[in-house]
Design a protein around this motif. Structure first.
Motif, PDB file in Angstrom:
ATOM      1  N   ASP A  36       0.397  -0.850   0.765  1.00  8.64           N
ATOM      2  CA  ASP A  36       0.407   0.058   0.275  1.00  8.64           C
ATOM      3  C   ASP A  36       1.084   0.768   0.308  1.00  8.64           C
ATOM      4  O   ASP A  36       0.668   2.420  -0.366  1.00  8.64           O
ATOM      5  N   GLU A  37       1.753   1.528   0.510  1.00  5.38           N
ATOM      6  CA  GLU A  37       2.965   2.221   0.715  1.00  5.38           C
ATOM      7  C   GLU A  37       3.675   2.213  -0.018  1.00  5.38           C
ATOM      8  O   GLU A  37       3.597   3.422  -0.795  1.00  5.38           O
ATOM      9  N   ILE A  38       3.715   1.430  -1.139  1.00  8.85           N
ATOM     10  CA  ILE A  38       4.287   1.637  -2.536  1.00  8.85           C
ATOM     11  C   ILE A  38       3.868   2.699  -3.751  1.00  8.85           C
ATOM     12  O   ILE A  38       4.046   3.252  -4.157  1.00  8.85           O
ATOM     13  N   LYS A  39       2.249   1.527  -3.564  1.00 11.75           N
ATOM     14  CA  LYS A  39       1.615   2.592  -4.472  1.00 11.75           C
ATOM     15  C   LYS A  39       1.127   4.026  -4.520  1.00 11.75           C
ATOM     16  O   LYS A  39       0.918   4.450  -4.836  1.00 11.75           O
ATOM     17  N   ARG A  40       0.778   4.315  -3.105  1.00 13.40           N
ATOM     18  CA  ARG A  40       0.564   5.221  -2.571  1.00 13.40           C
ATOM     19  C   ARG A  40       2.382   6.651  -3.210  1.00 13.40           C
ATOM     20  O   ARG A  40       1.449   7.529  -3.800  1.00 13.40           O
ATOM     21  N   ALA A  41       2.714   6.177  -2.559  1.00 17.69           N
ATOM     22  CA  ALA A  41       4.299   6.993  -3.963  1.00 17.69           C
ATOM     23  C   ALA A  41       4.478   7.188  -5.074  1.00 17.69           C
ATOM     24  O   ALA A  41       4.534   8.080  -5.696  1.00 17.69           O
ATOM     25  N   TRP A  42       3.697   5.887  -5.791  1.00 16.17           N
ATOM     26  CA  TRP A  42       3.889   5.509  -7.031  1.00 16.17           C
ATOM     27  C   TRP A  42       3.273   6.579  -7.567  1.00 16.17           C
ATOM     28  O   TRP A  42       2.750   7.431  -8.321  1.00 16.17           O
ATOM     29  N   ALA A  43       1.821   7.099  -7.027  1.00 18.00           N
ATOM     30  CA  ALA A  43       0.850   7.473  -7.269  1.00 18.00           C
ATOM     31  C   ALA A  43       1.023   9.252  -7.363  1.00 18.00           C
ATOM     32  O   ALA A  43       0.069   9.606  -8.429  1.00 18.00           O
ATOM     33  N   GLY A  44       1.630   9.113  -6.530  1.00 17.79           N
ATOM     34  CA  GLY A  44       2.079  10.346  -5.720  1.00 17.79           C
ATOM     35  C   GLY A  44       3.325  11.189  -6.725  1.00 17.79           C
ATOM     36  O   GLY A  44       3.266  12.301  -6.521  1.00 17.79           O
ATOM     37  N   ASN A  45       4.069  10.515  -7.354  1.00 15.52           N
ATOM     38  CA  ASN A  45       5.346  10.394  -7.979  1.00 15.52           C
ATOM     39  C   ASN A  45       5.250   9.709  -9.949  1.00 15.52           C
ATOM     40  O   ASN A  45       6.177   8.992  -9.509  1.00 15.52           O
ATOM     41  N   PRO A  46       5.011  10.671 -10.557  1.00 14.26           N
ATOM     42  CA  PRO A  46       4.441   9.543 -12.001  1.00 14.26           C
ATOM     43  C   PRO A  46       6.188   9.061 -12.617  1.00 14.26           C
ATOM     44  O   PRO A  46       6.503   8.677 -13.322  1.00 14.26           O
ATOM     45  N   ALA A  47       7.102  10.578 -12.165  1.00 16.52           N
ATOM     46  CA  ALA A  47       8.582  10.260 -12.569  1.00 16.52           C
ATOM     47  C   ALA A  47       9.061   8.727 -12.443  1.00 16.52           C
ATOM     48  O   ALA A  47      10.048   8.089 -12.925  1.00 16.52           O
ATOM     49  N   SER A  48       8.724   8.390 -10.692  1.00 17.43           N
ATOM     50  CA  SER A  48       9.642   7.158 -11.080  1.00 17.43           C
ATOM     51  C   SER A  48       9.043   5.598 -11.640  1.00 17.43           C
ATOM     52  O   SER A  48       9.496   4.994 -11.411  1.00 17.43           O
ATOM     53  N   ARG A  49       7.887   6.333 -12.454  1.00 11.65           N
ATOM     54  CA  ARG A  49       7.640   4.978 -13.556  1.00 11.65           C
ATOM     55  C   ARG A  49       8.278   5.073 -15.482  1.00 11.65           C
ATOM     56  O   ARG A  49       8.056   5.274 -16.581  1.00 11.65           O
ATOM     57  N   ARG A  50       9.400   6.098 -14.707  1.00 16.04           N
ATOM     58  CA  ARG A  50       9.973   6.513 -16.398  1.00 16.04           C
ATOM     59  C   ARG A  50      11.542   6.331 -16.448  1.00 16.04           C
ATOM     60  O   ARG A  50      12.207   6.549 -15.272  1.00 16.04           O
ATOM     61  N   ALA A  51      12.492   5.825 -17.800  1.00 17.45           N
ATOM     62  CA  ALA A  51      13.507   5.815 -17.961  1.00 17.45           C
ATOM     63  C   ALA A  51      13.705   5.984 -18.976  1.00 17.45           C
ATOM     64  O   ALA A  51      13.278   5.776 -20.285  1.00 17.45           O
ATOM     65  N   ALA A  52      14.525   6.684 -19.101  1.00 16.05           N
ATOM     66  CA  ALA A  52      15.152   7.618 -20.265  1.00 16.05           C
ATOM     67  C   ALA A  52      17.005   7.316 -20.382  1.00 16.05           C
ATOM     68  O   ALA A  52      17.665   7.110 -19.067  1.00 16.05           O
ATOM     69  N   LEU A  53      17.021   5.822 -21.451  1.00 20.03           N
ATOM     70  CA  LEU A  53      18.727   5.926 -21.792  1.00 20.03           C
ATOM     71  C   LEU A  53      18.926   6.592 -23.042  1.00 20.03           C
ATOM     72  O   LEU A  53      18.646   6.902 -24.137  1.00 20.03           O
ATOM     73  N   VAL A  54      19.989   6.886 -23.022  1.00 19.98           N
ATOM     74  CA  VAL A  54      20.980   7.466 -24.112  1.00 19.98           C
ATOM     75  C   VAL A  54      21.830   5.667 -24.622  1.00 19.98           C
ATOM     76  O   VAL A  54      22.820   5.927 -23.847  1.00 19.98           O
ATOM     77  N   ALA A  55      21.408   5.829 -25.588  1.00 17.25           N
ATOM     78  CA  ALA A  55      22.551   4.521 -26.721  1.00 17.25           C
ATOM     79  C   ALA A  55      23.937   5.337 -27.494  1.00 17.25           C
ATOM     80  O   ALA A  55      23.171   5.773 -28.571  1.00 17.25           O
TER      81      ALA A  55
END
Length: 202
Positions: A36-55
């Motif tokens: 539940d804590e993880i779900k609440r944290a992710w809901a309040g911070n969408p950046a944690s659902r993104r990854a950006a890489l440079v090749a």
């Protein structure tokens, strides 16, 4: 004597928990609290659902890290993008099979069948030999090809972004790249990177 013994007996503290509250937590209770804590944290911070890489590398051995990491990130549920710049464009080029080679001179850590001095690894034909060796190792260990990983990345929704500036500098056109590639400049990638918690330069 009786009163002295009675005084030494432990007295159980009264239960002052609110009605309906569990006094002890089971392992499953703890797991549910953490989820539940993880779900609440992710809901309040969408950046944690993104990854950006440079090749940025354009050899066969360096084509794998951005593709493996990006597909792993996408499979884990992250919105993932890979910005291919400079020699990294070889990875998404339609002629990647010919362009992605292994240069033993540029990679002294590459394991060779027998120790070789630098003067030999730089001789004509060594790139082709090293590339065949690397592909044979991949095939022996059932490692997916670059093209297969690209297909998987697209199926998982990974954004493949080709650097427009590098494309112009190298004289490429959009038709030189595999289907599904987007094109943009550094600002396009930065707009993704600034919203991401996972950023990598490869």
């Amino acid at each position: 004597m009786t009163s002295e013994l009675h005084a030494e007996l432990p007295v159980e503290a009264p239960d002052v928990s609110p009605p309906g509250t569990k006094v002890g937590l089971t392992e499953e209770d703890v797991r549910n609290i953490v989820r539940d804590e993880i779900k609440r944290a992710w809901a309040g911070n969408p950046a944690s659902r993104r990854a950006a890489l440079v090749a940025s590398k354009g050899t066969l051995d360096w084509a794998y890290p951005p593709l493996i990491l990006s597909t792993a990130a996408a499979a884990a549920g992250l919105q993932t993008s890979v910005f291919f710049t400079f020699y990294g464009l070889n990875i998404i080029h339609r002629d990647a099979e010919r362009k992605l080679l292994v240069d033993p001179v540029g990679n002294p850590a590459m394991p060779m069948p027998v120790p070789m001095p630098d003067v030999l690894t730089g001789m004509p034909g060594m790139k082709a030999l090293s590339t065949r060796m690397m592909k044979a190792k991949f095939a022996k260990n059932n490692v997916a090809s670059v093209r297969t990983l690209l297909d998987e990345a697209r199926e998982l929704g990974v954004r493949l972004i080709g650097c427009q500036m590098t494309i112009d500098v190298f004289g490429y056109t959009h038709d030189d790249f595999v289907e599904g590639v987007e094109f943009g400049g550094a600002a396009a990638f930065m707009s993704e990177a600034r919203k991401s918690h996972v950023t990598m330069f490869i």
